[in-house]
Write an enzyme that holds these catalytic residues in place. Structure first.
Site, PDB file in Angstrom:
ATOM      1  CG  ASP A 192      -9.211 189.199  99.165  1.00 16.38           C
ATOM      2  OD1 ASP A 192      -8.894 190.361  98.846  1.00 16.38           O
ATOM      3  OD2 ASP A 192      -8.985 188.725 100.295  1.00 16.38           O
ATOM      4  CE  LYS A 195      -6.874 193.439  95.650  1.00 11.83           C
ATOM      5  NZ  LYS A 195      -7.495 192.276  96.300  1.00 11.83           N
ATOM      6  CG  ASP A 220     -11.457 192.697 100.603  1.00 11.90           C
ATOM      7  OD1 ASP A 220     -11.970 193.780 100.946  1.00 11.90           O
ATOM      8  OD2 ASP A 220     -10.532 192.152 101.238  1.00 11.90           O
ATOM      9  CG  ASN A 221      -8.561 194.608  99.318  1.00 15.87           C
ATOM     10  OD1 ASN A 221      -8.290 193.409  99.248  1.00 15.87           O
ATOM     11  ND2 ASN A 221      -8.456 195.281 100.451  1.00 15.87           N
ATOM     12  CD  GLU A 250      -7.098 194.153 103.844  1.00 12.90           C
ATOM     13  OE1 GLU A 250      -6.580 193.572 102.901  1.00 12.90           O
ATOM     14  OE2 GLU A 250      -8.224 194.701 103.760  1.00 12.90           O
TER      15      GLU A 250
END
Length: 265
Positions: A192, A195, A220-221, A250
């Site tokens: 997280d 990226k 995530d993401n 989120e």
């Protein structure tokens, strides 16, 4: 004439506040890129300038004010309330946290966890609160100001004995994990952070022998902001069995999700 000026100024202020508080957030909440620009660049800069503080510091103040010391779930709840009602922040959030992250941690029942990207400690607290006794969570944060806030959030939640917070770059620390912390392999890795580091750090963990058969990577993401090179690698590699969990960015309605990948060895 004076009343006209005052009325005009007041009307302008009301309009600006309405745009800031409701209209623009409502308009961008279905578009991830615009939501990030609005919340994570424009609003953060405005509030930092007006309050002479930082978003992590304001989040910490909300934890101190509303969360019960020693109660990790109340800390998570206080942060979610702050992000829903006051100010957006780049935590994994309650939707992805309760529906995906918590489930993966509970299913994996890990003895040794690596979190890449602590930020303010939200997901650190979520993970640590679900770990079995004597489990170890190493969380890595590049920004020292974020790390300072995260330490206080983790301590307030009462999970500090399970957490080792390390400041620095993932590319420097991953090769030192075995030597510095006595880690053999990680049962669970939560990605997280930046990226563009997801793929690099996954390959680095492979090279350093930090993954074993059954190790779980949860990223995530992967849709917003997105990690296309990581997804292409992890979904096509015979070393992994990978599954996508659809969700939202989120505290918005923008499309996002997490990728769970089991290392097959």
């Amino acid at each position: 004439r004076m009343w006209w000026v005052v009325g005009y100024a007041t009307g302008g202020a009301v309009l600006l506040y309405t745009l800031y508080k409701w209209v623009i957030p409502g308009a961008v909440q279905y578009h991830g890129g615009l939501a990030l620009i609005w919340h994570d660049v424009i609003v953060e800069w405005i509030l930092d300038t007006l309050t002479q503080s930082t978003r992590p510091q304001r989040l910490l103040a909300a934890v101190h004010k509303k969360a019960t010391r020693g109660n990790p779930r109340s800390v998570v709840k206080a942060i979610d309330e702050f992000c829903n009602q006051n100010e957006w922040a780049m935590n994994v959030g309650n939707e992805k946290g309760s529906e995906i992250l918590d489930s993966v941690v509970s299913e994996t029942n890990p003895g040794c966890v690596l979190e890449l990207g602590t930020y303010c400690g939200y997901s650190t607290v979520r993970i640590a609160s679900l770990l079995p006794p004597h489990a170890q969570l190493i969380t890595l944060e590049f920004n020292p100001d974020n790390a300072a806030v995260a330490r206080q959030v983790i301590a307030w939640a009462g999970v500090a004995e399970k957490v080792r917070l390390v400041e620095g770059e993932s590319g420097e620390w991953i090769p030192k994990m075995k030597e510095q912390f006595g880690v053999k392999t990680f049962d669970l890795v939560f990605l997280d952070h930046w990226k563009n580091r997801y793929l690099l750090d996954t390959k680095l963990m492979e090279e350093c022998g930090l993954l074993k058969k059954g190790s779980v990577l949860l990223a995530d993401n992967v849709v917003c902001p997105g990690a296309p090179d990581y997804l292409e690698y992890i979904r096509n590699s015979p070393q992994y069995k990978s599954q996508f969990f659809k969700s939202h960015l989120e505290y918005t309605k923008a499309e996002d999700g997490l990728e769970k990948s089991v290392f097959l060895g």
